[in-house]
Design an enzyme around this catalytic site. Structure first.
Site, PDB file in Angstrom:
ATOM      1  N   ARG A 121       0.873  -1.174   0.000  1.00 29.99           N
ATOM      2  CA  ARG A 121       0.000   0.000   0.000  1.00 29.99           C
ATOM      3  C   ARG A 121       0.903   1.216   0.000  1.00 29.99           C
ATOM      4  NH1 ARG A 121      -5.452   1.329   3.357  1.00 29.99           N
ATOM      5  NH2 ARG A 121      -6.170  -0.119   1.761  1.00 29.99           N
ATOM      6  N   HIS A 148      -7.201  -0.146  -6.595  1.00 29.53           N
ATOM      7  CA  HIS A 148      -7.459  -0.907  -5.364  1.00 29.53           C
ATOM      8  C   HIS A 148      -8.113  -2.231  -5.781  1.00 29.53           C
ATOM      9  CE1 HIS A 148      -7.715  -1.751  -1.256  1.00 29.53           C
ATOM     10  NE2 HIS A 148      -8.583  -0.844  -0.834  1.00 29.53           N
ATOM     11  N   GLN A 151     -10.000  -4.570  -3.271  1.00 30.60           N
ATOM     12  CA  GLN A 151     -11.291  -4.020  -2.865  1.00 30.60           C
ATOM     13  C   GLN A 151     -12.357  -4.346  -3.906  1.00 30.60           C
ATOM     14  OE1 GLN A 151     -12.122  -2.065   0.013  1.00 30.60           O
ATOM     15  NE2 GLN A 151     -14.139  -2.648  -0.769  1.00 30.60           N
ATOM     16  N   ASP A 242     -17.263   6.677  -2.190  1.00 33.60           N
ATOM     17  CA  ASP A 242     -15.993   6.539  -1.469  1.00 33.60           C
ATOM     18  C   ASP A 242     -15.711   7.879  -0.796  1.00 33.60           C
ATOM     19  OD1 ASP A 242     -13.474   5.743  -0.582  1.00 33.60           O
ATOM     20  OD2 ASP A 242     -12.551   5.686  -2.567  1.00 33.60           O
ATOM     21  N   CYS A 283     -16.430   1.382   0.176  1.00 36.43           N
ATOM     22  CA  CYS A 283     -15.297   0.529   0.553  1.00 36.43           C
ATOM     23  C   CYS A 283     -14.864   0.753   2.000  1.00 36.43           C
ATOM     24  CB  CYS A 283     -14.132   0.770  -0.395  1.00 36.43           C
ATOM     25  SG  CYS A 283     -13.565   2.476  -0.406  1.00 36.43           S
ATOM     26  N   ARG A 311     -13.473  -8.775   1.932  1.00 33.92           N
ATOM     27  CA  ARG A 311     -12.048  -8.541   1.673  1.00 33.92           C
ATOM     28  C   ARG A 311     -11.254  -9.790   2.044  1.00 33.92           C
ATOM     29  NH1 ARG A 311     -10.077  -3.406   1.495  1.00 33.92           N
ATOM     30  NH2 ARG A 311      -8.166  -4.511   0.911  1.00 33.92           N
TER      31      ARG A 311
HETATM   32  N1   CP Z   1     -11.295  -0.296   2.195  1.00 31.98           N
HETATM   33  C1   CP Z   1     -10.036  -0.331   2.675  1.00 31.98           C
HETATM   34  O1   CP Z   1      -9.083  -0.607   1.938  1.00 31.98           O
HETATM   35  O2   CP Z   1      -9.943  -0.054   3.993  1.00 31.98           O
HETATM   36  P1   CP Z   1      -8.591   0.228   4.817  1.00 31.98           P
HETATM   37  O3   CP Z   1      -8.055   1.524   4.311  1.00 31.98           O
HETATM   38  O4   CP Z   1      -9.026   0.276   6.233  1.00 31.98           O
HETATM   39  O5   CP Z   1      -7.632  -0.883   4.549  1.00 31.98           O
HETATM   40  N1  NVA Z   2     -10.077   6.345  -1.948  1.00 32.34           N
HETATM   41  C1  NVA Z   2      -9.721   5.997  -0.598  1.00 32.34           C
HETATM   42  C2  NVA Z   2      -9.804   4.525  -0.424  1.00 32.34           C
HETATM   43  C3  NVA Z   2      -9.594   4.059   0.976  1.00 32.34           C
HETATM   44  C4  NVA Z   2      -9.678   2.563   1.120  1.00 32.34           C
HETATM   45  C5  NVA Z   2      -8.327   6.501  -0.270  1.00 32.34           C
HETATM   46  O1  NVA Z   2      -7.476   6.531  -1.157  1.00 32.34           O
HETATM   47  O2  NVA Z   2      -8.089   6.903   0.862  1.00 32.34           O
END
Ligand code: CP
Ligand code: NVA
Length: 326
Positions: A121, A148, A151, A242, A283, A311
């Protein structure tokens, strides 16, 4: 269950350890339509028969590299690895020499000598791509600026479980169009041949970039970007939103962003334009009163906690698939 497209091959894909091409999962389009459908079916099977897979990754190690915060991704990957009989290592960018005393390429080469699969990440997908290009084990984008995919696999699993025809549905995404999750939702609908409306502001900050529309145009699905939230929502099977403040965006910017994104908030009026049996998805993390109202996310059409749970199941299927175990 062998997905079509692999005639004569008893395994869906053969990876580097068996002498064939290795597969990474960076964008959802790294998977063919048949692979997406196959992995989702497997995720549902794993969810229903977890004990059957309890030793499938015995002796295997997942490296989880995080530059941004997480709840669901960290917990679901680590739990998933435990439940498959393997082990997961959490590794924060803060604790690493990466970018200071060590290159991405050296990190990838060393990590590949220890672990069997990596999820990352990071803020920039270009970094994850560079890591993948230098790794000799599969690499998963677990949220970057561009994608993502885990997700979206969990989302598709959830939609299917809720009775949606994921190859023919209309999905409406409302909110920030210039957003990782949005891009992979669009790509997924494009690959699967379904319809995706994105309702978002017209200004560059929140609009879908042309480059993502170009990517999607190579696939059969119908992708429409509109600045009319009602047009996006009308007759949709799935309403999705989102956060308005992605990880890394200072919280002080929230109110200014909210002012611009408010016309795309998912509220009861928006839900009333969708099909009566439409589901609401986010998400997570979510902010009530911003990207959706509390009555929507806490209401009867919301499936956000099933979505979060999936997930775990979807990622088990993804890891097994990338490791040639499905
Ligand atoms: N939806 C998602 O990826 O959540 P987190 O940021 O908590 O991992
Ligand atoms: N679009 C959001 C997704 C979080 C899971 C972000 O980038 O923070």
């Amino acid at each position: 269950m062998v997905p079509p497209g692999y005639p004569g091959n008893p395994h869906p894909l053969l990876y580097n350890k068996r002498g064939d091409t290795m597969k990474h999962l960076l964008n959802i389009t790294d998977l063919k339509k048949e692979e997406i459908l196959y992995i989702i079916d497997k995720a549902i099977e794993i969810k229903n028969n977890p004990e059957k897979y309890a030793k499938s990754l015995e002796g295997k190690t997942l490296l989880m590299m995080f530059e941004k915060p997480s709840l669901r991704t960290r917990l679901s990957f680590e739990t998933g690895m435990t439940q498959l009989g393997g082990h997961a290592i959490f590794y924060s960018f803060k604790d690493s020499p990466l970018g200071k005393k060590e290159t991405i390429s050296d990190t990838a080469k060393c990590a590949s000598r220890f672990v069997d699969i990596v999820m990352i990440r990071a803020y920039k997908q270009s970094q994850i791509r560079e890591f993948a290009e230098n790794a000799s084990v599969p690499v998963i984008d677990a949220l970057s600026d561009m994608a993502h995919p885990c997700q979206i696999m969990a989302d598709l699993q959830t939609m299917k479980e809720k009775g949606k025809d994921i190859e023919h549905m209309k999905l409406a995404y409302l909110g920030n169009g210039n957003n990782n999750v949005t891009f992979d939702l669009m790509r997924a609908c494009a690959v699967l041949g379904s319809t995706c409306y994105v309702g978002c502001p017209a200004d560059e900050e929140f609009n879908v970039p042309e480059s993502v529309l170009d990517e999607c145009s190579k696939y059969p699905g119908k992708i429409v970007v509109t600045h009319d939230a009602e047009e996006a929502a009308r007759d949709a099977d799935v309403i999705y939103t989102d956060t308005w403040v992605n990880y890394g965006i200072p919280v002080e910017e929230l109110e200014e962003r909210a002012r611009k994104l408010k016309p795309y908030q998912v509220n009861q009026h928006i839900m009333s334009l969708a099909k009566p049996d439409a589901i609401f998805m986010n998400c997570l993390p979510a902010m009530r009163g911003y990207e959706q109202t509390a009555d929507v996310i806490d209401g009867p059409q919301s499936v956000v906690f099933d979505e979060a749970e999936n997930r775990l199941h979807a990622q088990k299927a993804i890891m097994l698939f990338l490791l040639g175990k499905l």
